[in-house]
Design a protein around this motif. Structure first.
Motif, PDB file in Angstrom:
ATOM      1  N   ALA A   1      -0.921   3.848  -9.873  1.00 57.55           N
ATOM      2  CA  ALA A   1       0.542   3.804  -9.889  1.00 57.55           C
ATOM      3  C   ALA A   1       1.030   2.762 -10.886  1.00 57.55           C
ATOM      4  O   ALA A   1       0.506   1.630 -10.904  1.00 57.55           O
ATOM      5  CB  ALA A   1       1.083   3.451  -8.502  1.00 57.55           C
TER       6      ALA A   1
ATOM      7  N   ARG B   1      -4.083   0.338  -8.085  1.00 52.79           N
ATOM      8  CA  ARG B   1      -4.662   1.330  -7.172  1.00 52.79           C
ATOM      9  C   ARG B   1      -5.237   0.635  -5.960  1.00 52.79           C
ATOM     10  O   ARG B   1      -5.864  -0.432  -6.074  1.00 52.79           O
ATOM     11  CB  ARG B   1      -5.760   2.146  -7.874  1.00 52.79           C
ATOM     12  CG  ARG B   1      -6.332   3.262  -6.992  1.00 52.79           C
ATOM     13  CD  ARG B   1      -7.200   4.229  -7.761  1.00 52.79           C
ATOM     14  NE  ARG B   1      -8.506   3.641  -8.095  1.00 52.79           N
ATOM     15  CZ  ARG B   1      -9.522   4.378  -8.555  1.00 52.79           C
ATOM     16  NH1 ARG B   1      -9.398   5.690  -8.730  1.00 52.79           N
ATOM     17  NH2 ARG B   1     -10.663   3.795  -8.859  1.00 52.79           N
ATOM     18  N   ASP B   2      -5.022   1.218  -4.795  1.00 55.10           N
ATOM     19  CA  ASP B   2      -5.594   0.707  -3.550  1.00 55.10           C
ATOM     20  C   ASP B   2      -7.110   0.809  -3.650  1.00 55.10           C
ATOM     21  O   ASP B   2      -7.645   1.865  -3.975  1.00 55.10           O
ATOM     22  CB  ASP B   2      -5.069   1.563  -2.388  1.00 55.10           C
ATOM     23  CG  ASP B   2      -5.375   0.944  -1.028  1.00 55.10           C
ATOM     24  OD1 ASP B   2      -6.409   0.247  -0.905  1.00 55.10           O
ATOM     25  OD2 ASP B   2      -4.595   1.176  -0.085  1.00 55.10           O
TER      26      ASP B   2
ATOM     27  N   ASP C   1      -2.703  11.610  -8.973  1.00 60.97           N
ATOM     28  CA  ASP C   1      -3.754  12.223  -8.150  1.00 60.97           C
ATOM     29  C   ASP C   1      -4.964  11.318  -7.979  1.00 60.97           C
ATOM     30  O   ASP C   1      -5.700  11.444  -6.986  1.00 60.97           O
ATOM     31  CB  ASP C   1      -4.197  13.555  -8.775  1.00 60.97           C
ATOM     32  CG  ASP C   1      -3.120  14.619  -8.699  1.00 60.97           C
ATOM     33  OD1 ASP C   1      -2.187  14.451  -7.877  1.00 60.97           O
ATOM     34  OD2 ASP C   1      -3.193  15.606  -9.464  1.00 60.97           O
TER      35      ASP C   1
ATOM     36  N   GLU D   1       0.982   4.086  -2.970  1.00 59.50           N
ATOM     37  CA  GLU D   1       0.721   5.487  -2.634  1.00 59.50           C
ATOM     38  C   GLU D   1       1.869   6.383  -3.081  1.00 59.50           C
ATOM     39  O   GLU D   1       1.663   7.466  -3.647  1.00 59.50           O
ATOM     40  CB  GLU D   1       0.503   5.620  -1.122  1.00 59.50           C
ATOM     41  CG  GLU D   1       0.238   7.037  -0.646  1.00 59.50           C
ATOM     42  CD  GLU D   1      -1.040   7.638  -1.206  1.00 59.50           C
ATOM     43  OE1 GLU D   1      -1.098   8.880  -1.363  1.00 59.50           O
ATOM     44  OE2 GLU D   1      -1.980   6.869  -1.524  1.00 59.50           O
ATOM     45  N   ALA D   2       3.093   5.927  -2.854  1.00 56.90           N
ATOM     46  CA  ALA D   2       4.272   6.727  -3.205  1.00 56.90           C
ATOM     47  C   ALA D   2       4.412   6.923  -4.712  1.00 56.90           C
ATOM     48  O   ALA D   2       4.915   7.956  -5.164  1.00 56.90           O
ATOM     49  CB  ALA D   2       5.530   6.072  -2.648  1.00 56.90           C
TER      50      ALA D   2
ATOM     51  N   ARG E   1      -9.189   1.121  -1.502  1.00 57.24           N
ATOM     52  CA  ARG E   1      -9.739   2.111  -0.572  1.00 57.24           C
ATOM     53  C   ARG E   1      -9.902   3.470  -1.234  1.00 57.24           C
ATOM     54  O   ARG E   1     -10.584   4.339  -0.721  1.00 57.24           O
ATOM     55  CB  ARG E   1      -8.827   2.242   0.653  1.00 57.24           C
ATOM     56  CG  ARG E   1      -8.726   0.950   1.480  1.00 57.24           C
ATOM     57  CD  ARG E   1      -7.820   1.112   2.664  1.00 57.24           C
ATOM     58  NE  ARG E   1      -6.454   1.501   2.264  1.00 57.24           N
ATOM     59  CZ  ARG E   1      -5.463   1.708   3.123  1.00 57.24           C
ATOM     60  NH1 ARG E   1      -5.671   1.560   4.425  1.00 57.24           N
ATOM     61  NH2 ARG E   1      -4.276   2.049   2.667  1.00 57.24           N
ATOM     62  N   ARG E   2      -9.232   3.643  -2.400  1.00 51.01           N
ATOM     63  CA  ARG E   2      -9.329   4.906  -3.123  1.00 51.01           C
ATOM     64  C   ARG E   2     -10.518   4.948  -4.091  1.00 51.01           C
ATOM     65  O   ARG E   2     -10.752   5.949  -4.740  1.00 51.01           O
ATOM     66  CB  ARG E   2      -8.041   5.164  -3.926  1.00 51.01           C
ATOM     67  CG  ARG E   2      -6.815   5.448  -3.094  1.00 51.01           C
ATOM     68  CD  ARG E   2      -6.868   6.851  -2.489  1.00 51.01           C
ATOM     69  NE  ARG E   2      -6.886   7.895  -3.505  1.00 51.01           N
ATOM     70  CZ  ARG E   2      -5.792   8.520  -3.964  1.00 51.01           C
ATOM     71  NH1 ARG E   2      -4.588   8.186  -3.487  1.00 51.01           N
ATOM     72  NH2 ARG E   2      -5.866   9.463  -4.872  1.00 51.01           N
TER      73      ARG E   2
ATOM     74  N   GLY F   1      -4.722   8.084  -7.668  1.00 55.61           N
ATOM     75  CA  GLY F   1      -4.322   6.896  -6.918  1.00 55.61           C
ATOM     76  C   GLY F   1      -3.742   5.770  -7.744  1.00 55.61           C
ATOM     77  O   GLY F   1      -3.366   4.728  -7.209  1.00 55.61           O
TER      78      GLY F   1
ATOM     79  N   SER G   1       1.837   6.822  -6.936  1.00 59.41           N
ATOM     80  CA  SER G   1       0.545   7.090  -7.566  1.00 59.41           C
ATOM     81  C   SER G   1       0.381   8.521  -8.061  1.00 59.41           C
ATOM     82  O   SER G   1       1.058   9.444  -7.607  1.00 59.41           O
ATOM     83  CB  SER G   1      -0.582   6.768  -6.580  1.00 59.41           C
ATOM     84  OG  SER G   1      -0.547   7.668  -5.485  1.00 59.41           O
TER      85      SER G   1
ATOM     86  N   ARG H   1       0.825  -1.217   0.000  1.00 60.32           N
ATOM     87  CA  ARG H   1       0.000   0.000   0.000  1.00 60.32           C
ATOM     88  C   ARG H   1       0.859   1.268   0.000  1.00 60.32           C
ATOM     89  O   ARG H   1       0.568   2.226  -0.718  1.00 60.32           O
ATOM     90  CB  ARG H   1      -0.929  -0.012   1.211  1.00 60.32           C
ATOM     91  CG  ARG H   1      -2.170  -0.875   0.994  1.00 60.32           C
ATOM     92  CD  ARG H   1      -3.071  -0.909   2.195  1.00 60.32           C
ATOM     93  NE  ARG H   1      -4.402  -1.413   1.831  1.00 60.32           N
ATOM     94  CZ  ARG H   1      -5.273  -1.914   2.709  1.00 60.32           C
ATOM     95  NH1 ARG H   1      -4.949  -1.979   4.001  1.00 60.32           N
ATOM     96  NH2 ARG H   1      -6.458  -2.338   2.296  1.00 60.32           N
ATOM     97  N   ASN H   2       1.914   1.264   0.794  1.00 56.37           N
ATOM     98  CA  ASN H   2       2.789   2.440   0.852  1.00 56.37           C
ATOM     99  C   ASN H   2       3.484   2.692  -0.483  1.00 56.37           C
ATOM    100  O   ASN H   2       3.650   3.838  -0.902  1.00 56.37           O
ATOM    101  CB  ASN H   2       3.825   2.270   1.963  1.00 56.37           C
ATOM    102  CG  ASN H   2       3.214   2.356   3.347  1.00 56.37           C
ATOM    103  OD1 ASN H   2       2.107   2.865   3.511  1.00 56.37           O
ATOM    104  ND2 ASN H   2       3.924   1.858   4.354  1.00 56.37           N
TER     105      ASN H   2
END
Length: 255
Positions: free
Chosen positions: A194, A248-249, A190, A185-186, A251-252, A192, A188, A181-182
């Motif tokens: 990556a 993409r996570d 806007d 996020e790093a 959760r987004r 989400g 990605s 997840r990290n």
């Protein structure tokens, strides 16, 4: 990989500390990262302990480097391999080194090569001490190379790959979930999303021995799909270029 632009690699094998049965798979793995311009294996070839290596040396065009065991209990092979590595480093002809050993004695060598701006790929068994693993840019466990074509012989049972982890087990691995997840996020944008390749690079920088095969999955995309925590989207840039996978996570979603 474009063969003309492929990284020039030197493959140095501590034959006293590696099994000959993995050589074919090992060199196939090396080919993912560049072209092996030098392939050398170090050991005392006058004895019987390296008998299994001799056929592989011929088949894979690996140059054997003779190193007599001058004193019992002292590893002369390590010293010979370090000296050769430094000689090759100083030629300036290589982009990276592949060090094949499970021996922590090569920790300083890996660090020294990296200090010169070259990439170091380590190959060893899971028993390899963490300092050597951490000293490499990327470390590949030999066991992960055995996804194989032929069944393991009794002598190779210790080198069997990791079993496929279940969804429940993956989700329960909080360190893995956090790391994935990290990294997403790093890397990605806007929204989400990556690029998966960037996600892999970020994780490897933090953990050189990270490998989806540690969990029984051939690719990072397979591992992330198996967790059920991420969306994956394969996008084609057109013009005949290879599709790029984005993650993409979940959760987004709707964010």
């Amino acid at each position: 990989m474009d063969s003309e632009n492929a990284a020039k690699l030197a493959v140095l094998i501590d034959a006293d500390n590696a099994q000959s049965s993995v050589v074919e798979d090992l060199l196939a793995e090396v080919a993912k990262y560049g072209t092996a311009h030098v392939k050398r294996a170090y050991g005392d070839w006058t004895g019987t302990s390296l008998k299994g290596w001799k056929e592989q040396l011929l088949t894979q065009s690996i140059q054997p480097i003779q190193q007599f065991a001058y004193t019992t209990g002292k590893n002369a092979t390590d010293a010979a391999m370090v000296i050769d590595a430094m000689d090759l480093l100083y030629t300036g002809r290589f982009d990276g080194f592949c060090l094949v050993s499970s021996d922590s004695d090569f920790t300083r060598l890996a660090a020294r090569i990296r200090e010169s701006g070259l990439t170091v790929y380590g190959f060893g068994e899971r028993k390899t001490p963490k300092p050597f693993v951490s000293a490499c840019d990327k470390f590949i466990y030999i066991e992960n190379l055995s996804y194989s074509k032929s069944p393991a012989t009794p002598a190779d049972t210790s080198l069997r790959p990791a079993p496929t982890a279940s969804v429940a087990k993956l989700k329960a691995d909080t360190a893995l979930v956090s790391q994935l997840r990290n990294a997403v996020e790093a890397a990605s944008d806007d929204d989400g999303w990556a690029p998966l390749a960037n996600v892999g690079h970020i994780i490897t920088k933090q953990r050189p021995d990270f490998d989806s095969r540690n969990y029984g999955y051939a690719k990072l995309s397979d591992l992330m799909t198996a967790t059920t925590l991420f969306e994956l989207d394969r996008r084609s840039p057109g013009d005949g270029k290879q599709a790029v996978i984005y993650a993409r996570d979940k959760r987004r979603q709707g964010g």
